[in-house]
Motif scaffolding. Structure first.
Motif, PDB file in Angstrom:
ATOM      1  N   ARG A   1      -5.730   3.778   6.897  1.00  0.00           N
ATOM      2  CA  ARG A   1      -4.784   4.437   7.813  1.00  0.00           C
ATOM      3  C   ARG A   1      -4.134   3.426   8.765  1.00  0.00           C
ATOM      4  O   ARG A   1      -4.760   2.444   9.153  1.00  0.00           O
ATOM      5  N   ARG A   2      -2.889   3.715   9.154  1.00  0.00           N
ATOM      6  CA  ARG A   2      -2.181   2.843  10.079  1.00  0.00           C
ATOM      7  C   ARG A   2      -1.600   3.664  11.225  1.00  0.00           C
ATOM      8  O   ARG A   2      -1.184   4.808  11.003  1.00  0.00           O
ATOM      9  N   SER A   3      -1.573   3.035  12.386  1.00  0.00           N
ATOM     10  CA  SER A   3      -0.901   3.697  13.515  1.00  0.00           C
ATOM     11  C   SER A   3       0.606   3.611  13.257  1.00  0.00           C
ATOM     12  O   SER A   3       1.066   2.841  12.396  1.00  0.00           O
TER      13      SER A   3
ATOM     14  N   GLU B   1       1.768   0.115  13.623  1.00  0.00           N
ATOM     15  CA  GLU B   1       1.453  -0.723  12.442  1.00  0.00           C
ATOM     16  C   GLU B   1       2.406  -0.423  11.291  1.00  0.00           C
ATOM     17  O   GLU B   1       2.832  -1.320  10.570  1.00  0.00           O
ATOM     18  N   LEU B   2       2.749   0.863  11.128  1.00  0.00           N
ATOM     19  CA  LEU B   2       3.704   1.222  10.067  1.00  0.00           C
ATOM     20  C   LEU B   2       5.046   0.535  10.309  1.00  0.00           C
ATOM     21  O   LEU B   2       5.658  -0.008   9.392  1.00  0.00           O
TER      22      LEU B   2
ATOM     23  N   HIS C   1       4.907  -3.064   9.482  1.00  0.00           N
ATOM     24  CA  HIS C   1       4.907  -3.237   8.023  1.00  0.00           C
ATOM     25  C   HIS C   1       6.326  -3.100   7.458  1.00  0.00           C
ATOM     26  O   HIS C   1       6.706  -3.789   6.502  1.00  0.00           O
TER      27      HIS C   1
END
Ligand code: FAD
Length: 383
Positions: free
Chosen positions: A234-236, A239-240, A243
């Motif tokens: 999972r990403r916050s 973080e998304l 990316h």
């Protein structure tokens, strides 16, 4: 036709609602048990191709406000350059029905509107099924039991009914984590009636117009295969966004505009082929029988196909067992082929090496128009 006084469908999703309507249209008493209390347990959407749309229209479902007809699917590389444009609208119309970007809950509501009151039982979770005097007996989480001439297990990828038919089957995680959401949003680079699929290296992303001013988006990234719990990969939102920094601009823009609480994340998985789709008076369809990853965009389409074929066989066969056997033999090869294709698409659309991704992009960039039409027709027609 064998005598059916009560058919129970476990799961009010795509396949369950469609088979219930098809059976109802044939005059067979049917009820649907859904564990949630509404269709809106998560906002999501999917591509429903022309042949599956035609099946829903034939059942009298009014799809008008449930989604948006697709005119084109654009495939872009990570930087946003167009590498292929699929003329989905033109090809679909030549087959007799548009393909749609559909809102899941709106599509299910449109099917439910055609069913008599009392067909759909909310908050009704199946926890097991037993065989009792030649009938199937469904046990519910509230302790109630319901006997039926036939139980259709349409309870999705985490199916409970599958266990009755095929024993325990372990999910196969795809090795990617995905994030998705549906929001009210517009963007100059996201034209109406368009699905944009972005093929990157080590992940993919996309945005599609699903009508009524809403867009759905998704993005994926690699996670080690051994990580597959609910929190794995999972990403916050921050973080998304980090990316997606070097990805086609509208993807980052739509993620930025999405409240974090509305972003749904999971690890797309499929199941290996199971040898039996039915046992006694219990039969599986849709993801319960052949869950696939979303990378081939076919899971919901296959559930609709299954529903139509199963209902036709139930109506056309003199014995229940005959209908179930024919259903399995008719559907198994196609659906297993699609599950395999989903695994191939997962690799091909998310190639890790930038060089391999560039070669892939060049191949699609130079694909002759007739070949693009052929692939589009295969998807739209379900052939
Ligand atoms: C991000 C994403 C994108 C996708 N994109 C596409 C796409 O573009 N095109 C496409 O064709 N497919 C797509 N799919 C796949 C598609 O959503 C599924 O394949 C499809 O919904 C399967 O239909 P189903 O009826 O088998 O299961 P579902 O639609 O999942 O329905 C199962 C239902 O059963 C209920 N249920 C579960 N357990 C129980 C129980 N024990 N008792 C009672 N009820 C129960 C669930 O609540 C649910 O409502 C996508 C999937 C994802 C996750």
């Amino acid at each position: 036709m064998a005598k059916y006084e009560r058919v129970i469908v476990v799961g009010g999703g795509v396949g369950g609602m469609t088979v219930a309507l098809a059976l109802h249209r044939a005059g067979i008493p049917v009820e649907v048990h859904e564990r949630h209390d509404s269709f809106q347990h998560h906002a999501t959407g999917f591509t429903i191709w022309s042949h599956a749309v035609a099946s829903l229209l034939k059942l009298g479902v009014s799809l008008g406000s449930a989604g948006q007809p697709i005119e084109q699917t654009e495939i872009r590389n990570q930087a946003g350059e167009l590498i292929c444009q699929m003329p989905v609208g033109k090809i679909s119309r030549s087959l007799g029905a548009d393909s749609y970007e559909m809102q899941r809950d709106a599509m299910l509501k449109a099917i439910a509107a055609e069913l008599p009151d009392g067909t759909l039982h909310w908050d009704s979770e199946c926890v097991g099924i037993e065989e009792v005097s030649g009938q199937a007996c469904v046990r519910m989480a509230d302790g109630s039991q319901h006997q039926a001439d036939l139980v259709i297990g349409a309870d999705g990828i985490h199916s409970v009914t599958r266990e009755t038919v095929a024993g325990k089957v372990a999910l196969r995680p795809s090795g990617y984590c995905g994030a998705a959401a549906v929001i009210q949003f517009s963007h100059p680079d996201c034209p109406p009636h368009t699905h944009i699929d972005v093929w990157g290296h080590g992940g993919k992303a996309g945005i599609a117009d699903i009508g009524q001013g809403q867009l759905r988006w998704y993005t994926t990234w690699k996670v080690p295969r051994k990580q597959h719990g609910p929190e794995a990969g999972r990403r916050s939102k921050a973080e998304l966004l980090a990316h997606l920094e070097n990805w086609y601009g509208p993807i980052g823009d739509i993620v930025r505009a999405t409240p974090e609480s509305q972003i749904r994340q999971n690890i797309p998985s499929d199941i290996p082929p199971i040898t039996r789709w039915f046992r006694g008076r219990v039969v599986l369809l849709g993801d319960a029988a052949h869950a696939t990853t979303p990378f081939a965009a076919m899971g919901a389409n296959m559930a609709i196909e299954d529903a139509g074929e199963l209902a036709d066989l139930i109506v056309g066969c003199d014995h229940v067992e005959q209908a179930l056997e024919q259903f399995q033999s008719l559907r198994k090869k196609r659906t297993e082929g699609i599950v395999k294709h989903g695994r191939f698409m997962a690799r091909m659309t998310q190639l890790h090496s930038p060089l391999a991704a560039w070669l892939r992009d060049q191949a699609f960039l130079h694909m002759p128009a007739e070949e693009i039409d052929k692939v589009t027709k295969e998807m739209a027609s379900g052939s």
